[in-house]
Design a protein around this motif. Structure first.
Motif, PDB file in Angstrom:
ATOM      1  N   LEU A 183      -9.934  -1.637   1.165  1.00 17.64           N
ATOM      2  CA  LEU A 183      -9.203  -1.750  -0.086  1.00 17.64           C
ATOM      3  C   LEU A 183     -10.111  -1.604  -1.293  1.00 17.64           C
ATOM      4  CD1 LEU A 183      -6.698  -4.674   0.637  1.00 17.64           C
ATOM      5  CD2 LEU A 183      -6.163  -2.245   0.374  1.00 17.64           C
TER       6      LEU A 183
ATOM      7  N   LEU B 137       0.864  -1.178   0.000  1.00 21.69           N
ATOM      8  CA  LEU B 137       0.000   0.000   0.000  1.00 21.69           C
ATOM      9  C   LEU B 137       0.899   1.226   0.000  1.00 21.69           C
ATOM     10  CD1 LEU B 137      -3.116   0.630   0.364  1.00 21.69           C
ATOM     11  CD2 LEU B 137      -2.614   0.875   2.806  1.00 21.69           C
TER      12      LEU B 137
ATOM     13  N   ALA C 288      -2.736   0.214  -4.151  1.00 21.44           N
ATOM     14  CA  ALA C 288      -2.563  -1.046  -3.430  1.00 21.44           C
ATOM     15  C   ALA C 288      -2.404  -2.210  -4.389  1.00 21.44           C
ATOM     16  CB  ALA C 288      -3.744  -1.294  -2.498  1.00 21.44           C
TER      17      ALA C 288
END
Length: 449
Positions: A445, A270, A429
């Motif tokens: 996410l 990330l 990510a």
């Protein structure tokens, strides 16, 4: 043919002022020779650096620089592959190479008395390789196996997946090793043209560190390259500069990628765009990165591992290229705990963006960087790498004192400003793990898709 050397050419520092322990000579063909004499050792580390990497390849050439890293050791006009290995093994030396996104390095480490052999072998490999069709086919299989091995290592695969998403269509988004498709389609002619067209003497730097005398290294390098020029010519034409964007910007596409793999852990990366290598705030970012995830006392290690036990491995890292960079966090955890890990990481990043570092964190990070810089130069290989990379990246050498002073000069306000700028950017990510599609990922996410 352009003359490549003036024997015994005088040494000078990069910017005309003394750089303690470091000498430089520019050979007429464009090759730069840099050396650092290291007291109390009996070894020499020598590298031929070429300012060409995977970002300089076209789509057809993707993976060519790394493929050549294999092929150049397969035999020259004077040596077979076996002879190359035997000559270095006979003196207990090391011979190898590595390819990165903006450079390639062929290097050797030997006893000081075997320096002439190391220069001769390296110059022979870089300038006079045969690239036989049979070797191209043989190494094609080896590179494909290396790609398969990469695919079996979730952490390596994750880093390339992250770059692919962050840099999108930019050449920096392509893997150094190439793809299975590009390697299968790579012809011997493509490889040969890339080698002869890009491995020009103005792009070459010879860096050496250890028990050496600068002018002897200059004479050895010059003689070896002059011999290569006499055999088949060495291109000393001016090198066109890389075409660089003024500043890398994120694209408008999805900022998350998933690679479904039947792994025991979920692997997460990330991050955000960072600073390019010419940005004067690089020391500030290094301090920020060290405090974020660079050691046992870092915020990420303490919050993710020590206080919550969510992951065994968690850290942050930066990359810096000529026109772009990144700051990214890695964590490996049980798949069912990925959502919690993402939440903690995002909280840590948000806290740094809002408030910067404490005075204690700043002091620890600066001390860690200063100590790591000095301790990392305890061997000749590290010093050779510092010489080569500094010349390629900046065209000059910083003394250890200057580098230490740059770290010490970083203030809490400096870090807070860079943290607010970088860590407030949209996150990118990449995930490798046992998830069939993005819908199975945690909500923290999925909002990046």
């Amino acid at each position: 043919m352009t003359s490549l050397v003036t024997p015994g050419a005088g040494a000078r520092s990069i910017d005309g002022s003394p750089t303690p322990g470091v000498s430089r000579t520019d050979l007429p063909g464009g090759v730069r020779v840099l050396t650092e004499a290291v007291q109390g050792v009996r070894s020499v580390s020598l590298g031929i650096w070429i300012a060409i990497g995977s970002r300089d390849e076209t789509a057809e050439q993707a993976g060519a620089a790394h493929y050549l890293e294999h092929l150049l050791f397969k035999g020259t006009g004077r040596r077979t592959a076996a002879a190359i290995a035997e000559e270095i093994d006979a003196v207990g030396g090391e011979l190898n190479a590595f390819t990165a996104k903006e450079h390639t390095c062929y290097y050797a480490q030997v006893l000081d008395t075997d320096l002439p052999l190391a220069v001769d072998v390296l110059a022979d490999v870089v300038t006079d390789a045969q690239l036989a069709h049979t070797d191209v086919e043989l190494e094609r299989g080896v590179v494909l196996e290396e790609i398969a091995m990469r695919d079996d290592d979730p952490e390596d695969l994750l880093g390339e997946l992250f770059d692919e998403v962050l840099f999108a269509d930019h050449p920096l988004g392509r893997p150094v090793i190439g793809s299975e498709e590009s390697i299968r389609g790579m012809s011997r002619e493509t490889l040969h043209d890339f080698w002869r067209g890009e491995y020009t003497t103005p792009r070459m730097i010879v860096a050496a560190a250890g028990n050496l005398v600068h002018n002897q290294v200059v004479d050895l390098v010059g003689a070896a390259l002059a011999a290569a020029a006499a055999r088949h010519g060495v291109d000393a034409s001016p090198v066109p500069p890389r075409i660089l964007t003024s500043r890398f910007t994120l694209g408008a596409g999805p900022r998350i990628a998933l690679r479904t793999e039947d792994t025991e852990q979920a692997h997460l990366m990330l991050g955000v765009p960072g600073l390019d290598r010419y940005d004067p705030r690089r020391p500030v970012l290094n301090v920020l990165n060290t405090a974020l995830g660079g050691g046992l006392s870092s915020r990420l290690f303490q919050q993710v591992r020590e206080q919550r036990g969510l992951a065994y491995s968690v850290y942050s890292a930066t990359t810096a290229y000529a026109d772009a960079g990144s700051l990214a966090v890695y964590a490996g955890c049980a798949p069912e705990r990925l959502g919690e890990v993402v939440g903690v990481v995002r909280d840590v990043l948000g806290g740094l963006a809002a408030d910067g570092l404490t005075a204690a964190e700043l002091a620890r990070a600066q001390g860690s960087l200063r100590g790591g810089l000095v301790l990392g130069l305890e061997d000749t290989s590290s010093r050779m790498n510092r010489l080569g990379r500094s010349e390629l990246d900046h065209g000059r050498q910083r003394s250890i004192t200057e580098s230490l002073d740059r770290i010490s000069a970083v203030t809490g306000d400096d870090v807070a400003e860079v943290a607010a700028e970088l860590l407030s950017a949209p996150l990118t990510a990449a995930v490798v793990g046992p998830y069939d599609d993005l819908d199975e990922l945690p909500a923290a996410l999925r909002d990046l898709a």
